[in-house]
Design an enzyme around this catalytic site. Structure first.
Site, PDB file in Angstrom:
ATOM      1  N   ASP A  21       0.843  -1.200   0.000  1.00 47.56           N
ATOM      2  CA  ASP A  21       0.000   0.000   0.000  1.00 47.56           C
ATOM      3  C   ASP A  21       0.882   1.257   0.000  1.00 47.56           C
ATOM      4  OD1 ASP A  21       0.857  -0.127   2.613  1.00 47.56           O
ATOM      5  OD2 ASP A  21      -1.118   0.040   3.530  1.00 47.56           O
ATOM      6  N   SER A  22       2.210   1.056   0.048  1.00 46.64           N
ATOM      7  CA  SER A  22       3.150   2.161  -0.184  1.00 46.64           C
ATOM      8  C   SER A  22       2.938   2.730  -1.591  1.00 46.64           C
ATOM      9  CB  SER A  22       4.591   1.687  -0.001  1.00 46.64           C
ATOM     10  OG  SER A  22       4.799   0.476  -0.707  1.00 46.64           O
ATOM     11  N   ASP A  62      -1.181  -6.213  -0.625  1.00 46.64           N
ATOM     12  CA  ASP A  62      -1.335  -5.572   0.677  1.00 46.64           C
ATOM     13  C   ASP A  62      -2.787  -5.119   0.820  1.00 46.64           C
ATOM     14  OD1 ASP A  62      -0.080  -4.838   2.979  1.00 46.64           O
ATOM     15  OD2 ASP A  62       1.001  -3.135   2.125  1.00 46.64           O
ATOM     16  N   LYS A  68      -1.350  -9.534   2.561  1.00 44.59           N
ATOM     17  CA  LYS A  68      -0.687  -9.104   3.794  1.00 44.59           C
ATOM     18  C   LYS A  68      -1.599  -8.102   4.482  1.00 44.59           C
ATOM     19  CE  LYS A  68       2.781  -5.886   3.889  1.00 44.59           C
ATOM     20  NZ  LYS A  68       2.193  -4.893   4.813  1.00 44.59           N
ATOM     21  N   GLU A 122      -1.888  -5.555   8.271  1.00 50.20           N
ATOM     22  CA  GLU A 122      -1.156  -4.994   9.407  1.00 50.20           C
ATOM     23  C   GLU A 122      -1.891  -5.248  10.718  1.00 50.20           C
ATOM     24  OE1 GLU A 122      -0.357  -0.833   8.819  1.00 50.20           O
ATOM     25  OE2 GLU A 122       0.571  -1.173   6.855  1.00 50.20           O
ATOM     26  N   GLU A 133       8.594  -4.417  10.886  1.00 45.62           N
ATOM     27  CA  GLU A 133       9.023  -3.120  10.333  1.00 45.62           C
ATOM     28  C   GLU A 133       9.521  -2.185  11.425  1.00 45.62           C
ATOM     29  OE1 GLU A 133       6.387  -1.258   7.511  1.00 45.62           O
ATOM     30  OE2 GLU A 133       7.587   0.582   7.465  1.00 45.62           O
TER      31      GLU A 133
HETATM   32  O1  KIV Z   1       3.433  -1.171   1.654  1.00 45.38           O
HETATM   33  C1  KIV Z   1       4.594  -1.562   1.774  1.00 45.38           C
HETATM   34  O2  KIV Z   1       5.468  -1.248   0.978  1.00 45.38           O
HETATM   35  C2  KIV Z   1       4.904  -2.405   2.922  1.00 45.38           C
HETATM   36  C3  KIV Z   1       6.331  -2.793   3.134  1.00 45.38           C
HETATM   37  C4  KIV Z   1       7.130  -1.642   3.479  1.00 45.38           C
HETATM   38  C5  KIV Z   1       6.480  -3.912   4.085  1.00 45.38           C
HETATM   39  O3  KIV Z   1       4.034  -2.746   3.661  1.00 45.38           O
END
Ligand code: KIV
Length: 295
Positions: A44-45, A83, A113, A115, A182
């Site tokens: 989600d970055s 994510d 993934k 959080e 992280e």
């Molecule tokens: O969204 C992302 O890039 C992440 C990583 C930094 C683990 O969750």
């Protein structure tokens, strides 16, 4: 290289280190694939490094799906992990399962993934029960940026480190096949890695993790807004890109691009017929149509 699956990632614990990289499109997926990366995280970055938001909160399910589809098309062997964006799994367990399912069904990802620690165990259990492999994510969890008061190193006290270990253990017990750690002290990550039965994937968590993940744009020097301490830039492609684009723009302005090698030709008789046709058509259309004809 053979296809990387969630069970293969789990089996790598203690035998080999895992390389995970974020990817947001087809081209990046192909490059990472050629580099032999094990897992491609459609993080989600995306919100920050591709869409230009300040944090990861604004990215939507539809945007994440759009980019997951592109990455899946470029990934041959790497495991594509999508994510789950902010509020796509926190609101209710059925919504979490439905949204996780969309990443496999529509995005063709191989895992998701999400959080959080013990507070997301019901979601993790239900998603895993639906046959969807899940990676957990503890430590600095960017979707909690408002509550955390910024992107800060986590688990620096004994209590916080113990809580993190319990969270990570609970995620593994709930069925996560790996857990991202992280931005936590390397010593804490080493202890968590030793205790956990599943691989830890570190980002700002030291060298003792079972694998490492970094953001594509950070590794290649393509994002200049912010460079976390834990990033090592292996190239400065942003600088190279600006240099190349400046040369191209100058060449356009100076009339040097395109050169003769970049243009398409036409047979001389076809060209002559084309010109004569223009004149014939213009004459047939009468004096008004020939006004302003430069020929
Ligand atoms: O969204 C992302 O890039 C992440 C990583 C930094 C683990 O969750």
């Amino acid at each position: 290289m053979t296809k990387v699956t969630a069970p293969a990632v789990l089996a790598a614990k203690g035998t080999r280190k895992l390389a995970m990289l974020t990817a947001y499109d087809f081209a990046a997926a192909r490059l990472a694939e050629a580099a032999g990366v094990d897992m491609l995280l459609v993080g989600d970055s995306l919100a920050m490094v591709v869409l230009g938001h300040e944090d990861t909160l604004s990215v939507t399910m539809e945007e994440m799906l759009h980019h997951t589809r592109a990455v899946s098309r470029g990934a041959e062997n790497a495991l594509v992990v999508a994510d789950m964006p902010f509020l796509s799994y926190q609101v209710s367990v059925p919504e979490a399962v439905a949204n996780a399912g969309r990443f496999l069904k529509e995005g063709r990802a191989g895992a998701v993934k999400l959080e959080g620690g013990r507070e997301v165990l019901p979601q993790v259990r239900a998603i895993v029960a639906a046959g969807i492999p899940v990676i957990g994510h503890v430590g600095l969890t960017p979707q909690h940026v408002a509550a955390l008061g910024g992107f800060k190193v986590q688990s620096k006290t004994a209590e916080a480190a113990a809580r993190l270990l319990e969270d990570a253990m609970a995620l593994a017990e709930a069925g996560c096949f790996a857990v991202v750690l992280e931005c936590i002290p390397a010593a804490v990550a080493a202890v968590v890695t030793k205790h956990l039965p599943v691989p830890t994937i570190g980002i700002g968590a030291g060298a003792d993790c079972d694998g490492q993940v970094l953001v594509f744009h950070d590794v290649l020097g393509l994002y200049d807004r912010f460079l976390p301490k834990f990033v090592k830039q292996y190239a400065k492609l942003g600088d190279l890109a600006v240099e190349a684009l400046t040369q191209w723009a100058d060449a356009v302005r100076n009339g040097v691009f395109p050169g003769p090698e970049h243009v398409f030709s036409m047979a001389p008789d076809a060209y002559a017929a084309f010109i004569s046709r223009i004149h014939t058509d213009a004459t047939a259309a009468g004096p008004e149509a020939t006004k302003g004809d430069p020929a």
